[in-house]
Scaffold this motif. Structure first.
Motif, PDB file in Angstrom:
ATOM      1  N   PRO A   1      97.913  12.565  36.138  1.00 35.66           N
ATOM      2  CA  PRO A   1      97.646  11.331  35.373  1.00 35.66           C
ATOM      3  C   PRO A   1      96.249  11.311  34.763  1.00 35.66           C
ATOM      4  N   ARG A   2      95.256  11.812  35.483  1.00 33.88           N
ATOM      5  CA  ARG A   2      93.888  11.822  34.953  1.00 33.88           C
ATOM      6  C   ARG A   2      93.756  12.802  33.783  1.00 33.88           C
ATOM      7  N   VAL A   3      94.373  13.961  33.917  1.00 26.79           N
ATOM      8  CA  VAL A   3      94.353  14.945  32.828  1.00 26.79           C
ATOM      9  C   VAL A   3      95.071  14.381  31.605  1.00 26.79           C
ATOM     10  N   ALA A   4      96.216  13.714  31.830  1.00 22.63           N
ATOM     11  CA  ALA A   4      96.970  13.145  30.725  1.00 22.63           C
ATOM     12  C   ALA A   4      96.154  12.081  29.989  1.00 22.63           C
ATOM     13  N   ALA A   5      95.477  11.230  30.745  1.00 20.95           N
ATOM     14  CA  ALA A   5      94.671  10.180  30.120  1.00 20.95           C
ATOM     15  C   ALA A   5      93.576  10.775  29.236  1.00 20.95           C
ATOM     16  N   GLU A   6      92.969  11.877  29.704  1.00 23.63           N
ATOM     17  CA  GLU A   6      91.914  12.523  28.924  1.00 23.63           C
ATOM     18  C   GLU A   6      92.494  13.175  27.669  1.00 23.63           C
ATOM     19  N   LEU A   7      93.661  13.808  27.789  1.00 26.27           N
ATOM     20  CA  LEU A   7      94.293  14.414  26.616  1.00 26.27           C
ATOM     21  C   LEU A   7      94.663  13.348  25.581  1.00 26.27           C
ATOM     22  N   LEU A   8      95.162  12.215  26.030  1.00 25.48           N
ATOM     23  CA  LEU A   8      95.513  11.137  25.106  1.00 25.48           C
ATOM     24  C   LEU A   8      94.268  10.589  24.412  1.00 25.48           C
ATOM     25  N   ARG A   9      93.150  10.618  25.107  1.00 19.14           N
ATOM     26  CA  ARG A   9      91.894  10.168  24.490  1.00 19.14           C
ATOM     27  C   ARG A   9      91.463  11.126  23.383  1.00 19.14           C
ATOM     28  N   ARG A  10      91.680  12.425  23.608  1.00 20.30           N
ATOM     29  CA  ARG A  10      91.250  13.431  22.638  1.00 20.30           C
ATOM     30  C   ARG A  10      92.238  13.606  21.480  1.00 20.30           C
ATOM     31  N   GLU A  11      93.515  13.515  21.783  1.00 17.87           N
ATOM     32  CA  GLU A  11      94.558  13.711  20.761  1.00 17.87           C
ATOM     33  C   GLU A  11      95.033  12.334  20.303  1.00 17.87           C
ATOM     34  N   LYS A  12      94.433  11.828  19.254  1.00 15.23           N
ATOM     35  CA  LYS A  12      94.637  10.435  18.856  1.00 15.23           C
ATOM     36  C   LYS A  12      96.064  10.132  18.420  1.00 15.23           C
TER      37      LYS A  12
ATOM     38  N   MET B   1     106.560  14.144  33.953  1.00 11.92           N
ATOM     39  CA  MET B   1     105.856  13.281  33.016  1.00 11.92           C
ATOM     40  C   MET B   1     104.579  12.734  33.632  1.00 11.92           C
ATOM     41  N   MET B   2     103.682  12.250  32.755  1.00 19.45           N
ATOM     42  CA  MET B   2     102.322  11.899  33.166  1.00 19.45           C
ATOM     43  C   MET B   2     102.266  10.801  34.213  1.00 19.45           C
ATOM     44  N   GLY B   3     103.276   9.935  34.254  1.00 15.79           N
ATOM     45  CA  GLY B   3     103.294   8.887  35.266  1.00 15.79           C
ATOM     46  C   GLY B   3     104.450   9.028  36.230  1.00 15.79           C
ATOM     47  N   GLY B   4     105.122  10.181  36.195  1.00 16.12           N
ATOM     48  CA  GLY B   4     106.287  10.373  37.052  1.00 16.12           C
ATOM     49  C   GLY B   4     107.529   9.687  36.518  1.00 16.12           C
ATOM     50  N   GLU B   5     107.454   9.197  35.252  1.00 20.08           N
ATOM     51  CA  GLU B   5     108.582   8.493  34.657  1.00 20.08           C
ATOM     52  C   GLU B   5     109.586   9.484  34.075  1.00 20.08           C
ATOM     53  N   PHE B   6     110.710   8.974  33.595  1.00 20.02           N
ATOM     54  CA  PHE B   6     111.657   9.801  32.858  1.00 20.02           C
ATOM     55  C   PHE B   6     111.475   9.547  31.370  1.00 20.02           C
ATOM     56  N   CYS B   7     111.603  10.593  30.564  1.00 15.03           N
ATOM     57  CA  CYS B   7     111.492  10.437  29.109  1.00 15.03           C
ATOM     58  C   CYS B   7     112.499  11.356  28.419  1.00 15.03           C
ATOM     59  N   GLY B   8     113.406  10.757  27.658  1.00 15.72           N
ATOM     60  CA  GLY B   8     114.414  11.547  26.954  1.00 15.72           C
ATOM     61  C   GLY B   8     113.829  12.406  25.853  1.00 15.72           C
ATOM     62  N   ASN B   9     112.878  11.858  25.088  1.00 18.24           N
ATOM     63  CA  ASN B   9     112.277  12.632  24.004  1.00 18.24           C
ATOM     64  C   ASN B   9     111.485  13.825  24.531  1.00 18.24           C
TER      65      ASN B   9
ATOM     66  N   PRO C   1     109.326   0.063  19.786  1.00 19.85           N
ATOM     67  CA  PRO C   1     109.142   0.204  21.232  1.00 19.85           C
ATOM     68  C   PRO C   1     107.667   0.232  21.655  1.00 19.85           C
ATOM     69  N   LEU C   2     107.332  -0.610  22.626  1.00 20.41           N
ATOM     70  CA  LEU C   2     106.016  -0.596  23.261  1.00 20.41           C
ATOM     71  C   LEU C   2     106.224  -0.164  24.708  1.00 20.41           C
ATOM     72  N   VAL C   3     105.519   0.891  25.146  1.00 14.30           N
ATOM     73  CA  VAL C   3     105.730   1.453  26.483  1.00 14.30           C
ATOM     74  C   VAL C   3     104.425   1.441  27.265  1.00 14.30           C
ATOM     75  N   TYR C   4     104.497   0.937  28.494  1.00 13.15           N
ATOM     76  CA  TYR C   4     103.344   0.904  29.401  1.00 13.15           C
ATOM     77  C   TYR C   4     103.621   1.824  30.586  1.00 13.15           C
ATOM     78  N   VAL C   5     102.682   2.740  30.852  1.00 12.61           N
ATOM     79  CA  VAL C   5     102.778   3.654  31.996  1.00 12.61           C
ATOM     80  C   VAL C   5     101.676   3.288  32.977  1.00 12.61           C
ATOM     81  N   LYS C   6     102.071   2.886  34.173  1.00 12.32           N
ATOM     82  CA  LYS C   6     101.111   2.357  35.142  1.00 12.32           C
ATOM     83  C   LYS C   6     100.064   3.379  35.594  1.00 12.32           C
ATOM     84  N   PRO C   7     100.449   4.596  36.025  1.00  9.92           N
ATOM     85  CA  PRO C   7      99.437   5.513  36.570  1.00  9.92           C
ATOM     86  C   PRO C   7      98.333   5.886  35.590  1.00  9.92           C
ATOM     87  N   THR C   8      98.653   5.919  34.292  1.00 15.17           N
ATOM     88  CA  THR C   8      97.622   6.244  33.300  1.00 15.17           C
ATOM     89  C   THR C   8      97.073   4.995  32.619  1.00 15.17           C
TER      90      THR C   8
END
Length: 268
Positions: free
Chosen positions: A28-39, A59-67, A189-196
């Motif tokens: 989750p921490r790595v994902a948050a940093e990548l999202l910060r860098r890759e706008k 997935m970054m928060g342990g969620e399921f994602c079809g895409n 769609p607006l999606v919220y992921v708790k761990p990140t």
């Protein structure tokens, strides 16, 4: 650590697929940093088990994602000749069993189909929207819950605070607020992921598409084949029922474009 990842575009739901092994507890921490860098990126998935030949998507928060599932399936077959197809099953976070996928290579992209996990349940919940309790259909998929909201009920400027306010009311590590247009064939769609702690207006949402397809099936009492417009394009949803009642099949189909592979140094 030096991280290798590929930028993948499934219906403009830009996904970063990390192919360097990353310990689960720091993902989750790595994902948050990548999202910060890759706008332009909207989510991050981690390809696990590649060295052992036993690929799995986390997935970054342990969620399921079809895409993201569709994206990794295409990435695994990125050398497929044009015109050929491959079927595979892929273990994915948030899904209790490996997910069946099929990808077909076209000139410049893939067409991907994912057999989505069936909803655990569909309920109408009373939830606060701008200070008023509203009865809203909610589809509980493994790893993510989606609330379907009429587009004229709330503005985009109030949607994020509303979704965050539901975080203690809905289970799982991820949740979505789907602003469904009156014609029921397009949504935002607006999606919220708790761990990140990330809240993103996605340009395409596979699980959100599946949720709307499942809900329409329950309302109409029949199999559905619907093309759902989203800001990034169209995702087709097909449902199958048993005697027009119990949902027994739920697939999404969309396009996948595999982009640039990059390396970056990310502190753990």
């Amino acid at each position: 650590m030096e991280l290798r990842y590929t930028v993948i575009d499934p219906t403009k739901n830009i996904t970063l697929l990390v192919t360097t092994p990353v310990p689960r507890d720091v993902q989750p921490r790595v994902a948050a940093e990548l999202l910060r860098r890759e706008k332009d990126a909207e989510q991050v998935g981690f390809a696990e088990g590649l060295a052992a030949g036993d690929p799995r998507l986390q997935m970054m928060g342990g969620e399921f994602c079809g895409n993201a599932t569709m994206s990794m399936a295409a990435w695994l077959h990125r050398d497929l000749p044009i015109g050929e197809s491959r079927a595979l099953t892929l273990p994915v976070s948030g899904a209790s069993a490996p997910v069946a996928c099929r990808v077909t290579r076209l000139d410049g992209c893939f067409i991907g189909t994912v057999a989505m996990p069936l909803p655990e349940r569909i309920e109408t919940l009373s939830l606060p929207v701008c200070g008023v309790m509203q009865s809203l259909p909610t589809v509980f998929l493994p790893g993510i819950s989606h609330v379907i909201v009429p587009a004229d009920m709330i503005g985009r400027d109030r949607a994020e605070e509303t979704l965050r306010s539901w975080s203690h009311l809905l289970p799982g590590e991820a949740m979505g607020l789907l602003l469904l247009a009156e014609d029921q064939t397009s949504f935002a769609p607006l999606v919220y992921v708790k761990p990140t702690d990330s809240c993103v207006w996605e340009r395409g949402c596979g699980s959100g598409s599946a949720a709307i397809g499942a809900w329409l099936t329950s309302v109409r009492g029949a199999d559905q084949c619907v093309s759902l417009g989203q800001p990034g394009g169209v995702i087709q949803v097909v449902t199958r029922t048993e005697d027009g009642a119990s949902l027994i099949g739920l697939t999404i189909t969309g396009t996948v474009v595999i982009g640039q592979t990059k390396t970056d140094n990310i502190p753990l």
